[in-house]
Scaffold this motif. Sequence first.
Motif, mmCIF file in Angstrom:
data_model
loop_
_atom_site.group_PDB
_atom_site.id
_atom_site.type_symbol
_atom_site.label_atom_id
_atom_site.label_comp_id
_atom_site.label_asym_id
_atom_site.label_seq_id
_atom_site.Cartn_x
_atom_site.Cartn_y
_atom_site.Cartn_z
ATOM 1 N N LYS A 174 -21.252 40.558 44.099
ATOM 2 C CA LYS A 174 -22.643 40.809 44.505
ATOM 3 C C LYS A 174 -22.841 42.240 45.023
ATOM 4 C CE LYS A 174 -26.216 38.702 47.379
ATOM 5 N NZ LYS A 174 -26.508 37.590 48.277
ATOM 6 N N TYR A 175 -21.742 42.944 45.319
ATOM 7 C CA TYR A 175 -21.815 44.288 45.887
ATOM 8 C C TYR A 175 -21.013 45.277 45.024
ATOM 9 C CZ TYR A 175 -23.438 41.522 49.804
ATOM 10 O OH TYR A 175 -24.126 40.638 50.585
ATOM 11 N N PRO A 176 -21.460 45.513 43.793
ATOM 12 C CA PRO A 176 -20.707 46.428 42.921
ATOM 13 C C PRO A 176 -20.826 47.878 43.410
ATOM 14 C CG PRO A 176 -22.787 45.853 41.906
ATOM 15 C CD PRO A 176 -22.672 45.014 43.156
ATOM 16 N N ILE A 177 -19.859 48.672 43.032
ATOM 17 C CA ILE A 177 -19.868 50.097 43.349
ATOM 18 C C ILE A 177 -20.887 50.772 42.428
ATOM 19 C CG2 ILE A 177 -18.485 52.204 43.479
ATOM 20 C CD1 ILE A 177 -17.600 49.917 45.406
ATOM 21 N N PRO A 178 -21.801 51.573 42.984
ATOM 22 C CA PRO A 178 -22.759 52.274 42.114
ATOM 23 C C PRO A 178 -22.060 53.177 41.103
ATOM 24 C CG PRO A 178 -23.482 52.360 44.404
ATOM 25 C CD PRO A 178 -22.088 51.789 44.407
ATOM 26 N N ARG A 179 -22.555 53.178 39.889
ATOM 27 C CA ARG A 179 -21.964 53.923 38.766
ATOM 28 C C ARG A 179 -21.755 55.397 39.103
ATOM 29 N NH1 ARG A 179 -18.633 53.251 35.139
ATOM 30 N NH2 ARG A 179 -19.431 51.164 34.957
ATOM 31 N N LYS A 180 -22.684 56.012 39.861
ATOM 32 C CA LYS A 180 -22.549 57.452 40.138
ATOM 33 C C LYS A 180 -21.265 57.767 40.903
ATOM 34 C CE LYS A 180 -25.427 57.467 44.311
ATOM 35 N NZ LYS A 180 -26.624 58.002 44.945
ATOM 36 N N PHE A 181 -20.828 56.860 41.777
ATOM 37 C CA PHE A 181 -19.581 57.083 42.516
ATOM 38 C C PHE A 181 -18.364 56.841 41.630
ATOM 39 C CE2 PHE A 181 -22.652 56.058 45.878
ATOM 40 C CZ PHE A 181 -22.579 57.251 46.592
ATOM 41 N N ILE A 182 -18.472 55.863 40.764
ATOM 42 C CA ILE A 182 -17.382 55.594 39.825
ATOM 43 C C ILE A 182 -17.183 56.808 38.920
ATOM 44 C CG2 ILE A 182 -16.602 54.148 37.901
ATOM 45 C CD1 ILE A 182 -18.211 51.844 39.242
ATOM 46 N N ASN A 183 -18.271 57.371 38.430
ATOM 47 C CA ASN A 183 -18.177 58.553 37.571
ATOM 48 C C ASN A 183 -17.559 59.729 38.320
ATOM 49 O OD1 ASN A 183 -19.340 57.142 35.479
ATOM 50 N ND2 ASN A 183 -21.383 57.933 35.840
ATOM 51 N N LEU A 184 -17.941 59.934 39.571
ATOM 52 C CA LEU A 184 -17.383 61.032 40.374
ATOM 53 C C LEU A 184 -15.897 60.826 40.628
ATOM 54 C CD1 LEU A 184 -20.242 61.529 42.991
ATOM 55 C CD2 LEU A 184 -19.521 63.176 41.244
ATOM 56 N N GLY A 185 -15.489 59.584 40.819
ATOM 57 C CA GLY A 185 -14.097 59.297 41.155
ATOM 58 C C GLY A 185 -13.181 59.122 39.963
ATOM 59 N N SER A 186 -13.733 59.137 38.767
ATOM 60 C CA SER A 186 -12.887 58.858 37.602
ATOM 61 C C SER A 186 -12.247 60.105 37.015
ATOM 62 C CB SER A 186 -13.696 58.120 36.529
ATOM 63 O OG SER A 186 -14.789 58.917 36.113
ATOM 64 N N SER A 187 -12.487 61.257 37.618
ATOM 65 C CA SER A 187 -11.840 62.473 37.122
ATOM 66 C C SER A 187 -10.767 62.919 38.106
ATOM 67 C CB SER A 187 -12.875 63.589 36.945
ATOM 68 O OG SER A 187 -13.437 63.942 38.183
ATOM 69 N N GLY A 188 -9.637 63.261 37.595
ATOM 70 C CA GLY A 188 -8.540 63.720 38.444
ATOM 71 C C GLY A 188 -7.255 63.005 38.110
#
Length: 147
Positions: free
Chosen positions: A23-37
């Motif tokens: 019910k509390y998914p992580i917003p896509r914008k944070f996933i996109n920011l964290g998926s590089s590196g």
Amino acid sequence: MLFEFITAFPKCGINLAVSTPRKYPIPRKFINLGSSGPGLLKLGNSPADAISNSNVIVTDTWVSMGHESEKPQRLLDFEGYQVNDSLIKAAGPAENFIFMHCLPRKPEEVSDSIFYGKNSVVFKGAENRKYAIMAVLHTLFVENRRL
């Protein structure tokens, strides 16, 4: 804290596993920011999967300030997410894992045995926060006056 961790840790080469109720998914914008590196970001809904083999276990408050009216529903939604001895035993984190919490702590989030246990660095972290704030204030108000 979670969104900051997701944004920064993988970029610094730190692997991060996150578990939240569906019910509390992580917003896509944070996933996109964290998926590089070089670090990996793993998202899921199982607390046991998230802390399996982990070196650091962090939980945060389930009810944010200003959202107290949501508490009864959030307690239901986060059932099974309390960090306690049963979860630790089932999940199998690293033997010398550390436990952190940004405070204030509520008993439904973490059991006394974990919060006050040998693996907890909660109070050390709280003390260090004071010195970090002092360093920032010193830099802003003392060092910048010399510029």
